[in-house]
Write a protein that holds these residues in place. Structure first.
Motif, PDB file in Angstrom:
ATOM      1  N   MET A 209      48.503 -29.720  63.977  1.00  0.00           N
ATOM      2  CA  MET A 209      47.326 -28.859  63.960  1.00  0.00           C
ATOM      3  C   MET A 209      46.920 -28.392  62.565  1.00  0.00           C
ATOM      4  O   MET A 209      45.966 -27.614  62.447  1.00  0.00           O
ATOM      5  CB  MET A 209      47.582 -27.628  64.844  1.00  0.00           C
ATOM      6  N   ASN A 210      47.606 -28.835  61.528  1.00  0.00           N
ATOM      7  CA  ASN A 210      47.235 -28.397  60.180  1.00  0.00           C
ATOM      8  C   ASN A 210      45.811 -28.805  59.822  1.00  0.00           C
ATOM      9  O   ASN A 210      45.068 -28.046  59.184  1.00  0.00           O
ATOM     10  CB  ASN A 210      48.214 -28.971  59.153  1.00  0.00           C
ATOM     11  N   PHE A 211      45.420 -30.003  60.229  1.00  0.00           N
ATOM     12  CA  PHE A 211      44.059 -30.465  59.934  1.00  0.00           C
ATOM     13  C   PHE A 211      43.026 -29.607  60.651  1.00  0.00           C
ATOM     14  O   PHE A 211      41.970 -29.282  60.083  1.00  0.00           O
ATOM     15  CB  PHE A 211      43.914 -31.929  60.343  1.00  0.00           C
ATOM     16  N   VAL A 212      43.326 -29.216  61.888  1.00  0.00           N
ATOM     17  CA  VAL A 212      42.408 -28.353  62.638  1.00  0.00           C
ATOM     18  C   VAL A 212      42.305 -26.987  61.975  1.00  0.00           C
ATOM     19  O   VAL A 212      41.205 -26.442  61.798  1.00  0.00           O
ATOM     20  CB  VAL A 212      42.878 -28.216  64.096  1.00  0.00           C
ATOM     21  N   PHE A 213      43.460 -26.424  61.591  1.00  0.00           N
ATOM     22  CA  PHE A 213      43.447 -25.120  60.944  1.00  0.00           C
ATOM     23  C   PHE A 213      42.666 -25.164  59.630  1.00  0.00           C
ATOM     24  O   PHE A 213      41.838 -24.290  59.347  1.00  0.00           O
ATOM     25  CB  PHE A 213      44.880 -24.651  60.675  1.00  0.00           C
ATOM     26  N   GLY A 214      42.927 -26.189  58.829  1.00  0.00           N
ATOM     27  CA  GLY A 214      42.259 -26.288  57.533  1.00  0.00           C
ATOM     28  C   GLY A 214      40.761 -26.463  57.662  1.00  0.00           C
ATOM     29  O   GLY A 214      39.980 -25.782  56.977  1.00  0.00           O
TER      30      GLY A 214
END
Length: 241
Positions: A209-214
């Motif tokens: 989910m890092n890409f979603v958060f970023g």
């Protein structure tokens, strides 16, 4: 924007419309990023959910507050759904209410404004059917964007509360652990192994989910900055949308 910008006569209105367009584009960008993240990480998400399903307590066990975390997750998802739906209805019904108000008021001409300053291949100004088609197309597009955001947020909520459930269980068991009892070191080693596995699952969730958060943070920051431009120009109508 390029076609209408050359014909703009008021700088404030032009900048406000430009900021609104950028805000809408950022929200579209966030929706595409959510779809991309879910599509590319689908296999990893399924594997992660399967692992969480395997370690989920099957029977009534001590130290598990399943109902508590279930109620918390459902409450958050309900609040989030109501919040997004209220904004969705407000955003997409605003042009119709404005047109109705202008129709009932004799002091204003029909502006035929849509939800955002978007170009359409058909005539919108002065044509009710064209305005309806434009509003409907933006409504369908925003519905698809909200749907992708719902899926992503619900998956994040599900994974988060699943991991919190196991963290709570481990802490509760450690507090109630009797160190004077024989064989307690074996139980402690089991707790440490289980704790290590939960940490690995948490890191896996972050990696997915890092890409979603970023992308959400970047899109939200740009959208807020663009809305602040409208506020500084004292154009509260654009800022509210």
């Amino acid at each position: 924007w390029y076609c209408n910008g050359r014909l703009a006569t008021e700088t404030g209105t032009f900048v406000a419309q430009l900021s609104e367009m950028c805000s809408s584009f950022c929200l579209t960008f966030v929706g595409f990023c959510n779809v991309y993240a879910i599509s590319t990480n689908r296999n990893q998400i399924e594997t992660l959910l399967e692992e969480l399903h395997q370690i989920y307590p099957r029977y009534r066990k001590n130290h598990y507050r399943c109902q508590h975390y279930f109620d918390m997750a459902m409450t958050i998802m309900r609040i989030e759904f109501l919040f997004y739906m209220i904004l969705y209805v407000y955003y997409n019904s605003a042009p119709l209410w404005v047109l109705l108000w202008e129709h009932l008021s004799e002091e204003y001409d029909h502006s035929f404004k849509t939800q955002s300053n978007t170009w359409f291949p058909w005539k919108v100004q002065g044509w009710v059917i064209g305005l309806g088609m434009a509003v409907l197309s933006i409504t369908v597009g925003s519905c698809a964007g909200k749907g992708s955001i719902f899926v992503t947020q619900y998956i994040i909520c599900l994974l988060t509360f699943q991991i919190m459930l196991h963290y709570d269980r481990i802490s509760s068991q450690l507090v109630s652990l009797d160190c004077c009892r024989l064989g307690v070191h074996k139980e402690l080693s089991i707790f440490m192994a289980h704790h290590s596995r939960i940490f690995q699952l948490g890191d896996h969730v972050n990696d997915i989910m890092n890409f979603v958060f970023g992308s959400s943070i970047v899109g939200a920051i740009i959208a807020i900055c663009m809305s602040s431009v409208s506020i500084m120009l004292l154009d509260l109508a654009f800022a509210s949308k």
